[in-house]
Design a protein around this motif. Structure first.
Motif, PDB file in Angstrom:
ATOM      1  N   THR A  21       0.843  -1.197   0.000  1.00 51.95           N
ATOM      2  CA  THR A  21       0.000   0.000   0.000  1.00 51.95           C
ATOM      3  C   THR A  21       0.881   1.251   0.000  1.00 51.95           C
ATOM      4  N   GLU A  24       2.341   1.986  -3.452  1.00 52.91           N
ATOM      5  CA  GLU A  24       1.409   2.663  -4.369  1.00 52.91           C
ATOM      6  C   GLU A  24       1.207   4.116  -3.968  1.00 52.91           C
ATOM      7  N   THR A  38      -9.460  10.334   1.170  1.00 50.90           N
ATOM      8  CA  THR A  38      -9.817   9.029   1.739  1.00 50.90           C
ATOM      9  C   THR A  38     -10.325   9.082   3.178  1.00 50.90           C
ATOM     10  N   ASP A  99     -11.125   9.310  16.123  1.00 43.71           N
ATOM     11  CA  ASP A  99     -11.195   8.008  15.459  1.00 43.71           C
ATOM     12  C   ASP A  99      -9.918   7.212  15.670  1.00 43.71           C
ATOM     13  N   TYR A 302      -4.450   4.172   6.449  1.00 42.63           N
ATOM     14  CA  TYR A 302      -5.413   3.651   5.474  1.00 42.63           C
ATOM     15  C   TYR A 302      -5.925   2.280   5.908  1.00 42.63           C
ATOM     16  N   VAL A 303      -5.004   1.415   6.275  1.00 44.72           N
ATOM     17  CA  VAL A 303      -5.385   0.040   6.629  1.00 44.72           C
ATOM     18  C   VAL A 303      -6.223   0.020   7.910  1.00 44.72           C
ATOM     19  N   ALA A 306      -9.587   3.120   7.031  1.00 48.04           N
ATOM     20  CA  ALA A 306     -10.401   3.319   5.823  1.00 48.04           C
ATOM     21  C   ALA A 306     -11.583   2.355   5.750  1.00 48.04           C
ATOM     22  N   GLY A 307     -11.473   1.206   6.378  1.00 55.74           N
ATOM     23  CA  GLY A 307     -12.572   0.248   6.269  1.00 55.74           C
ATOM     24  C   GLY A 307     -12.632  -0.688   7.452  1.00 55.74           C
ATOM     25  N   GLY A 308     -13.028  -1.930   7.195  1.00 58.79           N
ATOM     26  CA  GLY A 308     -13.145  -2.925   8.262  1.00 58.79           C
ATOM     27  C   GLY A 308     -11.837  -3.658   8.467  1.00 58.79           C
ATOM     28  N   PRO A 309     -11.896  -4.996   8.676  1.00 56.71           N
ATOM     29  CA  PRO A 309     -10.682  -5.763   8.927  1.00 56.71           C
ATOM     30  C   PRO A 309      -9.751  -5.799   7.715  1.00 56.71           C
ATOM     31  N   LEU A 310      -8.475  -5.996   7.977  1.00 59.72           N
ATOM     32  CA  LEU A 310      -7.463  -5.966   6.918  1.00 59.72           C
ATOM     33  C   LEU A 310      -7.647  -7.120   5.948  1.00 59.72           C
ATOM     34  N   GLU A 311      -7.917  -6.764   4.712  1.00 56.98           N
ATOM     35  CA  GLU A 311      -7.987  -7.817   3.696  1.00 56.98           C
ATOM     36  C   GLU A 311      -7.290  -7.341   2.448  1.00 56.98           C
ATOM     37  N   VAL A 312      -6.199  -6.615   2.646  1.00 56.28           N
ATOM     38  CA  VAL A 312      -5.438  -6.138   1.501  1.00 56.28           C
ATOM     39  C   VAL A 312      -4.973  -7.351   0.693  1.00 56.28           C
ATOM     40  N   GLY A 313      -5.161  -7.290  -0.589  1.00 56.01           N
ATOM     41  CA  GLY A 313      -4.731  -8.400  -1.432  1.00 56.01           C
ATOM     42  C   GLY A 313      -5.910  -9.218  -1.937  1.00 56.01           C
ATOM     43  N   ASN A 315      -9.525  -9.402  -3.477  1.00 57.55           N
ATOM     44  CA  ASN A 315     -10.257  -8.430  -4.288  1.00 57.55           C
ATOM     45  C   ASN A 315     -11.636  -8.959  -4.623  1.00 57.55           C
TER      46      ASN A 315
ATOM     47  N   LEU B  68      -8.755   5.234  -3.461  1.00 59.70           N
ATOM     48  CA  LEU B  68      -8.654   6.261  -2.419  1.00 59.70           C
ATOM     49  C   LEU B  68      -9.742   7.322  -2.555  1.00 59.70           C
ATOM     50  N   LEU B  73     -15.799   3.430   1.148  1.00 62.59           N
ATOM     51  CA  LEU B  73     -14.682   2.744   1.808  1.00 62.59           C
ATOM     52  C   LEU B  73     -15.056   2.246   3.196  1.00 62.59           C
ATOM     53  N   ARG B  74     -15.853   3.037   3.904  1.00 63.63           N
ATOM     54  CA  ARG B  74     -16.150   2.682   5.291  1.00 63.63           C
ATOM     55  C   ARG B  74     -17.110   1.524   5.396  1.00 63.63           C
ATOM     56  N   LEU B  75     -17.744   1.177   4.288  1.00 66.16           N
ATOM     57  CA  LEU B  75     -18.764   0.130   4.342  1.00 66.16           C
ATOM     58  C   LEU B  75     -18.174  -1.264   4.228  1.00 66.16           C
ATOM     59  N   ARG B  76     -16.896  -1.367   3.890  1.00 61.33           N
ATOM     60  CA  ARG B  76     -16.323  -2.703   3.687  1.00 61.33           C
ATOM     61  C   ARG B  76     -14.854  -2.721   4.072  1.00 61.33           C
ATOM     62  N   ALA B  77     -14.275  -3.924   4.044  1.00 60.39           N
ATOM     63  CA  ALA B  77     -12.860  -4.073   4.390  1.00 60.39           C
ATOM     64  C   ALA B  77     -12.015  -3.229   3.442  1.00 60.39           C
ATOM     65  N   PRO B  78     -10.882  -2.709   3.925  1.00 66.60           N
ATOM     66  CA  PRO B  78     -10.056  -1.883   3.036  1.00 66.60           C
ATOM     67  C   PRO B  78      -9.600  -2.680   1.813  1.00 66.60           C
ATOM     68  N   ARG B  79      -9.654  -2.012   0.678  1.00 66.73           N
ATOM     69  CA  ARG B  79      -9.235  -2.686  -0.553  1.00 66.73           C
ATOM     70  C   ARG B  79      -7.761  -2.386  -0.793  1.00 66.73           C
ATOM     71  N   ALA B  80      -7.113  -3.294  -1.474  1.00 71.07           N
ATOM     72  CA  ALA B  80      -5.720  -3.050  -1.855  1.00 71.07           C
ATOM     73  C   ALA B  80      -5.688  -1.899  -2.853  1.00 71.07           C
ATOM     74  N   ILE B  81      -4.679  -1.044  -2.727  1.00 70.52           N
ATOM     75  CA  ILE B  81      -4.505   0.037  -3.686  1.00 70.52           C
ATOM     76  C   ILE B  81      -3.764  -0.510  -4.896  1.00 70.52           C
TER      77      ILE B  81
END
Lengths: 315, 177
Positions: A21, A24, A38, A99, A302-303, A306-313, A315, B68, B73-81
């Motif tokens: 992340t 990028e 964001t 937050d 961001y991790v 920005a959202g819920g639990p970490l699921e980077v990767g 999709n 970004l 974004l807040r509605l779901r798990a963070p997406r990979a950039i």
């Protein structure tokens, strides 16, 4: 993932997700700095109960580039200096709708306590607690190492990294040993026996007392600051002797491998653990570590936020 | 589950879209093609390749990640950039063609317009999609459409491309009601 308190909170996949992340984000920021929407409407509090230059402004810049609102407060000039407890401070922050809290504290475990006792509903980010951990620094160091030496790999397998100096008082060293070894690097700690903590033999690292034998065999040398403000005992005879055995000077630098880099988390004691001409040499990535710090901290925010639990990767 | 577009259908649609873009913009000299990752980026590369062979010259193309800039974004798990790559000629004063696989709520495209605003000021922004499945939540429409697929909101449309999925096809999953 809600908090970042220790490298132990992360799996290798999580850590690589944060580094990717940050990569990028660095590309987006390349050339001109961009403001991203964001984290618009989120409030991030920088709670610094101990002095800091780099970490505080780095977190502040990271939060602002993601459009979060930032509230800074330091011990001096706040009610912390009147003796307000961490709990009352935390409840005040909760009432203001923070937050996330980025906390730097001289007591090891302060961030953990803030997170565990649920005084507030937001995220807690450890920006250095006593002599315990400094996870965001380790992540930015790993990012810097991967960028220079990773050859496109996502982890640090096969790299040898020396961490040299005041390991005893260094939260940077502890977090780095955990993270770099988790990412597959071989870490060697170099220090006088008096500056190694109890139990260091159980860390995922090898130990050496002979700096000169280590230098030619490593890909990166990370010098640690001699933390004189935390030294109440005599840990070494005098600073000239420390420099002679454990300082990085230009003669030592000349036997490093051609591709090897010199790192330092800052602030530096020029002339003590690192010579000025080494700090300013072409091998030194010390200033770049600061730049990378902003991108890595943006990735952490961001991790976490920005959202819920970490699921980077995924999709 | 039913196959809405086969590999051959996709190939024909992309060729037609490429011609339509060139026709509407009177050639390729002012065009910058930007694909929205992940699958839109692969479609953009294919459309650029088709246009290269039609025009006999390189078309400026790249990718634009919009993660970004999302409002959900807040509605779901963070997406990979994902990577953003703006071709060296940039977008200032050019005709930007955004490419995505599926047009649905329109929120991705809204985010893309915000992301573009940070890069520069194009002369026009046009949108090409492989599939338009309806159910817009914003006043956004596509200029070039591979196929209009009437769907129910309960269904999902899955686009597979050889570059990542090993096969070219568009499938509708779930019952209509």
């Amino acid at each position: 993932m809600r908090h970042l308190l220790s490298i132990n909170d992360l799996s290798a996949t999580d850590a690589i997700g944060i580094l990717d992340t940050a990569t990028e984000l660095a590309r987006i920021n390349d050339g001109q700095v961009k403001k991203l929407p964001t984290l618009r409407g989120r409030t991030i509090v920088n709670l610094f109960a101990e002095d800091s230059t780099r970490t505080r402004i780095s977190f502040e810049a990271a939060a602002k580039r993601l459009s979060a609102d930032v509230i800074n407060f330091s011990a001096k000039g706040s009610s912390l200096s009147k003796g307000e407890s961490l709990k009352d401070t935390a409840q005040t922050l909760q009432a203001m709708g923070a937050d996330a809290v980025v906390i730097r504290h001289s007591a090891s475990g302060a961030a953990q306590r803030l997170a565990d006792l649920e005084w507030m509903s937001g995220s807690v980010i450890n920006a250095g607690d006593g002599t315990h951990e400094h996870p965001s620094q380790a992540l930015l160091d790993a990012f810097t190492i991967r960028k220079h030496l990773g050859k496109g790999a996502s982890d640090l397998k096969g790299l040898r990294i020396a961490i040299v100096g005041d390991v005893l008082h260094s939260r940077v060293a502890r977090s780095n040993v955990l993270l770099l070894s988790m990412l597959g690097a071989d870490v060697v700690l170099v220090a006088p026996p008096t500056l190694l903590p109890v139990g260091v033999e159980n860390w995922p690292a090898t130990i050496s007392y002979d700096f000169d034998s280590v230098i030619p065999n490593v890909d990166a040398i990370m010098m640690l600051r001699v933390q004189q403000e935390r030294m109440s005992d005599l840990f070494f005879p005098n600073s000239r002797e420390y420099s002679r055995y454990f300082g990085l000077n230009s003669e030592r630098m000349s036997v490093m491998a051609k591709h090897a880099i010199v790192m330092h988390p800052g602030p530096m004691n020029r002339g003590l653990e690192i010579a000025a001409d080494v700090a300013d040499s072409a091998r030194s990535v010390i200033v770049e570590q600061v730049t990378n710090g902003v991108n890595v901290r943006m990735a952490i925010l961001y991790v976490l936020l920005a959202g819920g639990p970490l699921e980077v990767g995924s999709n | 589950m039913s196959v809405a577009l086969s590999a051959q259908d996709i190939s024909r649609a992309l060729t037609r879209i490429s011609h339509e873009i060139l026709e509407k913009n009177l050639g390729s000299s002012e065009i910058t093609i930007l694909g929205i990752p992940t699958r839109g980026a692969h479609l953009a590369a294919r459309i650029a390749a088709i246009m290269n062979s039609i025009e006999g010259k390189e078309i400026a193309h790249g990718t634009l990640d919009i993660t970004l800039y999302r409002d959900d974004l807040r509605l779901r798990a963070p997406r990979a950039i994902m990577p953003t790559f703006i071709p060296p000629i940039g977008i200032q004063g050019r005709d930007v063609i955004l490419i995505d696989d599926v047009l649905y709520s329109g929120r991705t495209i809204r985010a893309a317009l915000d992301a573009l605003g940070e890069v520069g000021r194009p002369r026009t922004v046009q949108l090409a999609v492989l599939v338009d499945r309806g159910h817009r939540q914003l006043p956004i429409r596509a200029d070039f459409v591979g196929k209009n697929l009437p769907t129910s909101e309960k269904q999902s449309v899955r686009v597979s491309l050889t570059e990542i999925d090993g096969v070219d096809e568009v499938v509708i999953e779930g019952e209509a009601n």
